[in-house]
Every structure is written in C-alpha cells, then in structure tokens.
Write a protein that holds these residues in place. Structure first.
Motif, PDB file in Angstrom:
ATOM      1  N   MET A 231       5.536  13.298  56.113  1.00  0.00           N
ATOM      2  CA  MET A 231       6.994  13.458  56.063  1.00  0.00           C
ATOM      3  C   MET A 231       7.656  12.156  55.631  1.00  0.00           C
ATOM      4  O   MET A 231       8.586  12.156  54.827  1.00  0.00           O
ATOM      5  CB  MET A 231       7.524  13.905  57.422  1.00  0.00           C
ATOM      6  N   ARG A 232       7.174  11.023  56.147  1.00  0.00           N
ATOM      7  CA  ARG A 232       7.733   9.725  55.776  1.00  0.00           C
ATOM      8  C   ARG A 232       7.522   9.464  54.282  1.00  0.00           C
ATOM      9  O   ARG A 232       8.425   9.040  53.570  1.00  0.00           O
ATOM     10  CB  ARG A 232       7.077   8.612  56.596  1.00  0.00           C
ATOM     11  N   ARG A 233       6.333   9.768  53.780  1.00  0.00           N
ATOM     12  CA  ARG A 233       6.018   9.561  52.372  1.00  0.00           C
ATOM     13  C   ARG A 233       6.892  10.459  51.485  1.00  0.00           C
ATOM     14  O   ARG A 233       7.445  10.012  50.487  1.00  0.00           O
ATOM     15  CB  ARG A 233       4.529   9.857  52.121  1.00  0.00           C
ATOM     16  N   ARG A 234       7.044  11.734  51.886  1.00  0.00           N
ATOM     17  CA  ARG A 234       7.876  12.652  51.101  1.00  0.00           C
ATOM     18  C   ARG A 234       9.334  12.200  51.088  1.00  0.00           C
ATOM     19  O   ARG A 234      10.016  12.274  50.064  1.00  0.00           O
ATOM     20  CB  ARG A 234       7.778  14.075  51.660  1.00  0.00           C
ATOM     21  N   ALA A 235       9.824  11.723  52.233  1.00  0.00           N
ATOM     22  CA  ALA A 235      11.212  11.242  52.305  1.00  0.00           C
ATOM     23  C   ALA A 235      11.400  10.025  51.405  1.00  0.00           C
ATOM     24  O   ALA A 235      12.416   9.912  50.706  1.00  0.00           O
ATOM     25  CB  ALA A 235      11.582  10.900  53.739  1.00  0.00           C
ATOM     26  N   ALA A 236      10.426   9.129  51.396  1.00  0.00           N
ATOM     27  CA  ALA A 236      10.520   7.946  50.527  1.00  0.00           C
ATOM     28  C   ALA A 236      10.518   8.361  49.059  1.00  0.00           C
ATOM     29  O   ALA A 236      11.276   7.817  48.252  1.00  0.00           O
ATOM     30  CB  ALA A 236       9.362   6.987  50.817  1.00  0.00           C
ATOM     31  N   GLU A 237       9.694   9.330  48.695  1.00  0.00           N
ATOM     32  CA  GLU A 237       9.671   9.837  47.315  1.00  0.00           C
ATOM     33  C   GLU A 237      11.001  10.479  46.947  1.00  0.00           C
ATOM     34  O   GLU A 237      11.503  10.303  45.832  1.00  0.00           O
ATOM     35  CB  GLU A 237       8.533  10.839  47.128  1.00  0.00           C
ATOM     36  N   ASP A 238      11.587  11.232  47.887  1.00  0.00           N
ATOM     37  CA  ASP A 238      12.883  11.872  47.635  1.00  0.00           C
ATOM     38  C   ASP A 238      13.976  10.826  47.398  1.00  0.00           C
ATOM     39  O   ASP A 238      14.847  11.008  46.539  1.00  0.00           O
ATOM     40  CB  ASP A 238      13.274  12.790  48.792  1.00  0.00           C
ATOM     41  N   VAL A 239      13.941   9.744  48.158  1.00  0.00           N
ATOM     42  CA  VAL A 239      14.934   8.685  47.982  1.00  0.00           C
ATOM     43  C   VAL A 239      14.781   8.044  46.604  1.00  0.00           C
ATOM     44  O   VAL A 239      15.767   7.795  45.902  1.00  0.00           O
ATOM     45  CB  VAL A 239      14.802   7.622  49.102  1.00  0.00           C
ATOM     46  N   ILE A 240      13.546   7.807  46.190  1.00  0.00           N
ATOM     47  CA  ILE A 240      13.295   7.220  44.867  1.00  0.00           C
ATOM     48  C   ILE A 240      13.791   8.160  43.775  1.00  0.00           C
ATOM     49  O   ILE A 240      14.466   7.731  42.831  1.00  0.00           O
ATOM     50  CB  ILE A 240      11.796   6.895  44.694  1.00  0.00           C
ATOM     51  N   LYS A 241      13.482   9.461  43.909  1.00  0.00           N
ATOM     52  CA  LYS A 241      13.933  10.432  42.904  1.00  0.00           C
ATOM     53  C   LYS A 241      15.456  10.528  42.872  1.00  0.00           C
ATOM     54  O   LYS A 241      16.054  10.641  41.802  1.00  0.00           O
ATOM     55  CB  LYS A 241      13.337  11.805  43.195  1.00  0.00           C
ATOM     56  N   ALA A 242      16.087  10.515  44.050  1.00  0.00           N
ATOM     57  CA  ALA A 242      17.548  10.613  44.101  1.00  0.00           C
ATOM     58  C   ALA A 242      18.188   9.430  43.387  1.00  0.00           C
ATOM     59  O   ALA A 242      19.152   9.592  42.639  1.00  0.00           O
ATOM     60  CB  ALA A 242      18.026  10.679  45.550  1.00  0.00           C
ATOM     61  N   GLY A 243      17.659   8.243  43.606  1.00  0.00           N
ATOM     62  CA  GLY A 243      18.192   7.063  42.914  1.00  0.00           C
ATOM     63  C   GLY A 243      17.943   7.109  41.425  1.00  0.00           C
ATOM     64  O   GLY A 243      18.800   6.754  40.623  1.00  0.00           O
ATOM     65  N   LYS A 244      16.761   7.582  41.054  1.00  0.00           N
ATOM     66  CA  LYS A 244      16.376   7.613  39.655  1.00  0.00           C
ATOM     67  C   LYS A 244      17.197   8.622  38.850  1.00  0.00           C
ATOM     68  O   LYS A 244      17.572   8.379  37.711  1.00  0.00           O
ATOM     69  CB  LYS A 244      14.894   7.969  39.576  1.00  0.00           C
TER      70      LYS A 244
END
Length: 171
Positions: free
Chosen positions: A50-63
């Motif tokens: 869940m932590r890894r997926r949330a971090a990926e989502d944050v990166i995608k949202a910024g990108k």
C-alpha cells in the motif's frame, strides 16, 4: 463452597495437565504461533504494498497534473500557428482569428482554475499586487489607479501579481 484451584505454576503445571494432553497442547500452541507469525508477515507485506502504491500514485499525480491544462492549450497553439501561416493580409480576418484564440485561452484558463486579476479601483493588496509607482490622485490613497499588467491566481494562489500604479494623498 467451591473449591479453588491454585494458579498453575511450573511446579504444579504437570499436575494440572495430564501427561497425554501436554504434547497436544504444545503442538496446538506452536501451530497458533505459526499462524500468527504468518498473519503478521502478510499484514506487513500488505502495508508495504500500500505504501509503495501510494508513492507511485503521488509520482504519477505530479507527473501528469498538467495533462488537462496541456490538452486545453493544444488548440490554442494550433490557432496561433494557423494565424502565422495565413498569408492573406486580411486584417479583419486575422483579428477575428486572434479573438477566437483568446476565447480558447480564456476557456483553458477557466478549466484550470486560473483567474485573472484586474484590480483597477481596488485597495492596494501587496499579496496580489506589485506597485511600480505612486502618483497623486483624487480619491482615497492606497488604491490602484492604473493597471500596467494584469495578475493571475491559481486556486487563490498568486501566479503573477498585477503590476499597478497606486494613488497617494495629495500633498
């Protein structure tokens, strides 16, 4: 009266558990420990996922945060390129094209919550305005008497302050 059994201690534990049941109880306890350890490992793994997926989502949202705005800007660019490619020298046609392009830009800004700030006549606000100079003017001091360049807000955050001339009291 009921007879109370003493709390089991290592000395009297052998007396309370029959010898035949002791290995079964130990095996059951070991099995329970193994199940709990397995459940703990699974919970840790799920939390890490869940932590890894949330971090990926944050990166995608910024990108891809500007994707909607960029999509709205593509037609504006196309219109500007078409205006530059026009060789008819028809000023009226060019002006109409520029006005339509400006409408496209205003729509793109509206969709991205970019708001224009034109503070003519308003009280000077150093958070939204940048004073270039002061002049003596009738009316109340510290009010915007001329806007040299409009400002812009994004969700109430200043993108660019408005460049203004501010009134001061007559001497």
């Amino acid at each position: 009266m009921t007879e109370q059994t003493p709390n089991p201690t290592p000395e009297n534990l052998a007396d309370t558990v029959p010898a035949a049941e002791a290995p079964d109880a130990l095996a059951a306890a070991e099995q329970k420990i193994a199940e709990l350890q397995d459940a703990l490992l699974r919970a840790k793994a799920e939390t890490e996922n869940m932590r890894r997926r949330a971090a990926e989502d944050v990166i995608k949202a910024g990108k891809f945060a500007a994707e909607k705005f960029a999509s709205a800007m593509v037609p504006v660019k196309d219109s500007l390129e078409a205006a530059l490619a026009d060789t008819s020298n028809d000023v009226t046609k060019t002006r109409e094209g520029v006005e339509l392009t400006l409408k496209q830009l205003v729509q793109a800004f509206g969709g991205a919550s970019v708001e224009e700030v034109n503070p003519l006549g308003e009280k000077f606000d150093p958070h939204k305005h940048q004073a270039i100079s002061q002049i003596e003017a009738p009316g109340e001091p510290n009010h915007v008497v001329q806007v040299l360049q409009k400002g812009y807000l994004l969700h109430d955050r200043v993108l660019r302050p408005a460049l203004v001339i501010v009134s001061r009291a007559a001497a």
